[in-house]
Scaffold this motif. Structure first.
Motif, short mmCIF file in Angstrom:
data_model
loop_
_atom_site.label_atom_id
_atom_site.label_comp_id
_atom_site.label_asym_id
_atom_site.label_seq_id
_atom_site.Cartn_x
_atom_site.Cartn_y
_atom_site.Cartn_z
N GLY A 179 0.89 -1.17 -0.06
CA GLY A 179 0.07 -0.14 -0.08
C GLY A 179 0.86 1.19 0.31
N SER A 180 0.24 2.35 0.07
CA SER A 180 0.99 3.75 0.09
C SER A 180 1.45 4.16 1.71
N ILE A 181 2.30 5.08 1.47
CA ILE A 181 2.61 5.71 2.70
C ILE A 181 1.57 6.70 3.18
N PRO A 182 1.14 6.35 4.31
CA PRO A 182 -0.21 7.29 4.98
C PRO A 182 -0.01 8.56 5.13
N SER A 183 -0.81 9.42 4.67
CA SER A 183 -0.51 10.93 4.94
C SER A 183 -0.54 11.08 6.48
N ALA A 184 -1.40 10.19 7.11
CA ALA A 184 -1.50 10.47 8.59
C ALA A 184 -0.28 10.37 9.36
N LEU A 185 0.93 10.07 8.90
CA LEU A 185 2.11 10.17 9.41
C LEU A 185 2.49 11.65 9.89
N GLN A 186 2.02 12.62 9.05
CA GLN A 186 2.03 14.14 9.35
C GLN A 186 1.74 14.33 10.76
N ASN A 187 0.70 13.57 11.37
CA ASN A 187 0.40 13.94 12.88
C ASN A 187 1.50 13.47 13.84
N LEU A 188 2.58 12.85 13.68
CA LEU A 188 3.56 12.66 14.33
C LEU A 188 4.62 13.61 14.29
N THR A 189 4.19 14.98 15.01
CA THR A 189 5.04 16.05 14.67
C THR A 189 6.42 15.93 15.40
N GLY A 190 6.53 14.81 16.49
CA GLY A 190 7.57 15.00 17.17
C GLY A 190 8.69 13.70 16.48
N LEU A 191 8.33 13.14 15.47
CA LEU A 191 9.24 12.20 14.98
C LEU A 191 10.47 12.59 14.54
N ARG A 192 11.61 11.81 14.87
CA ARG A 192 12.91 12.24 14.52
C ARG A 192 13.56 11.35 13.49
#
Length: 322
Positions: A182-195
């Motif tokens: 599948g695709s990379i989910p755009s919902a990953l944008q919500n993980l704003t602390g991700l390093r």
């Protein structure tokens, strides 16, 4: 009176005696990096004050006990290569569990429902035979900071409901080396602390969502070896992402960058620490004058001479790499 036992890397061998349960006030048991063998005694479940258990890097065998001390906050059983069976569902009922490390074992079955583990911040289940999909319960953990599900046999899509996580807390997510589709989910944008984000060595398709540019703190992004990832990766569509990343790997994908924006988007004092792409491709679909590693289309190892490492300024081949 409470006490601990710590004897890591001390040449200990033999098996753990079931009589260890007589140490009723034991709080911490750390016997990592020894040569202990045999099964993990079920009597450990009688230690009601035990909050930390480290038996990593030994030669333990058999299945994990289905009874664990109710006070456990830290469980580290990683690198016991003969530890087998499934993850006991009882482990998901420990109310104080914060750290779970089950790397480098023969565990199989699926990842159980961890939705009751409201305190858990660290989950590492990898280099095993775990299969099935990534359970949505992992996206419901309010304190999760580190998720490592590397080199399993997981399939299905990347979960899309990451909006339920506390995005400011989540720092590292690696789900590399599986069979995710599948695709990379755009919902990953919500993980704003991700390093750090690792999605490499899967079967992902589609393009990189431009919303990932909202991850202003992301420093490492691994997308390589997803052959059906496609589309342009340009500074104009995701300027924040490309200017803040330190490490980016997009080799052995279908991604394109024909305008050298991977390099022109950087200032002189903001050079890439590591950048790998298919910039040795004969089609010139990736132009990258600042790549530290250039690969040909479809390259996956150093054995076929299809990747080269360069100096950061592009000043010549250093060695065969990647």
């Amino acid at each position: 009176m409470f006490f601990l036992i710590s004897s890591d890397d001390n040449g200990l061998s033999g098996s753990l005696p079931s009589e260890i349960s007589r140490l009723s006030n034991l709080e911490s048991l750390s016997l990592g990096s020894n040569t202990l063998n045999g099964r993990i005694p079920t009597s450990l479940g009688d230690l009601q004050h035990l909050y930390s258990l480290n038996l990593s890097d030994n030669q333990l065998t058999g299945e994990m006990p289905d009874r664990m001390g109710a006070s456990l906050q830290i469980i580290n059983l990683s690198y016991n290569s003969e530890l087998e069976g499934t993850i006991p569902p009882e482990m998901t009922q420990l109310p104080h569990l914060a750290h779970l490390s089950l790397f480098g074992t023969k565990l199989d079955g699926t990842i159980p429902d961890f939705s009751n583990q409201q305190s858990i911040s660290f989950v590492a289940i990898g280099r095993s035979s775990i299969s099935g999909t990534i359970p949505s319960s992992l996206t419901l953990l309010p304190n999760l900071r580190y998720l490592y599900l590397i080199d399993n046999h997981l399939s299905g899509p990347v979960p899309t409901n990451f909006s339920t996580l506390d995005g400011n807390k989540m720092q590292q997510m690696y789900i590399s080396g599986n069979q995710l589709t599948g695709s990379i989910p755009s919902a990953l944008q919500n993980l704003t602390g991700l390093r750090q984000l690792g999605l490499d060595f899967n079967q992902l398709t589609g393009s990189i969502p431009t919303t990932l540019s909202r991850l202003a703190g992301l420093k490492r992004l691994y997308l390589d070896h997803n052959e059906d990832l496609t589309g342009e990766i340009q500074s104009s569509s995701m300027p924040t992402l490309l200017s803040n990343l330190q490490v980016l790997q997009i080799q052995n994908t279908g991604l394109e960058s024909g305008d050298d924006s991977l390099c022109t988007s950087r200032t002189s004092g903001n050079a890439w620490t590591f950048l790998a792409s298919d910039c040795m491709s004969s089609s010139n679909r990736v132009v990258c004058t600042c790549c530290t590693v250039c690969c040909m289309d479809g390259s996956s190892s150093t054995e076929d001479n299809t990747c080269r490492a360069f100096t950061p300024s592009g000043g010549g081949i250093l060695e065969n790499a990647i």
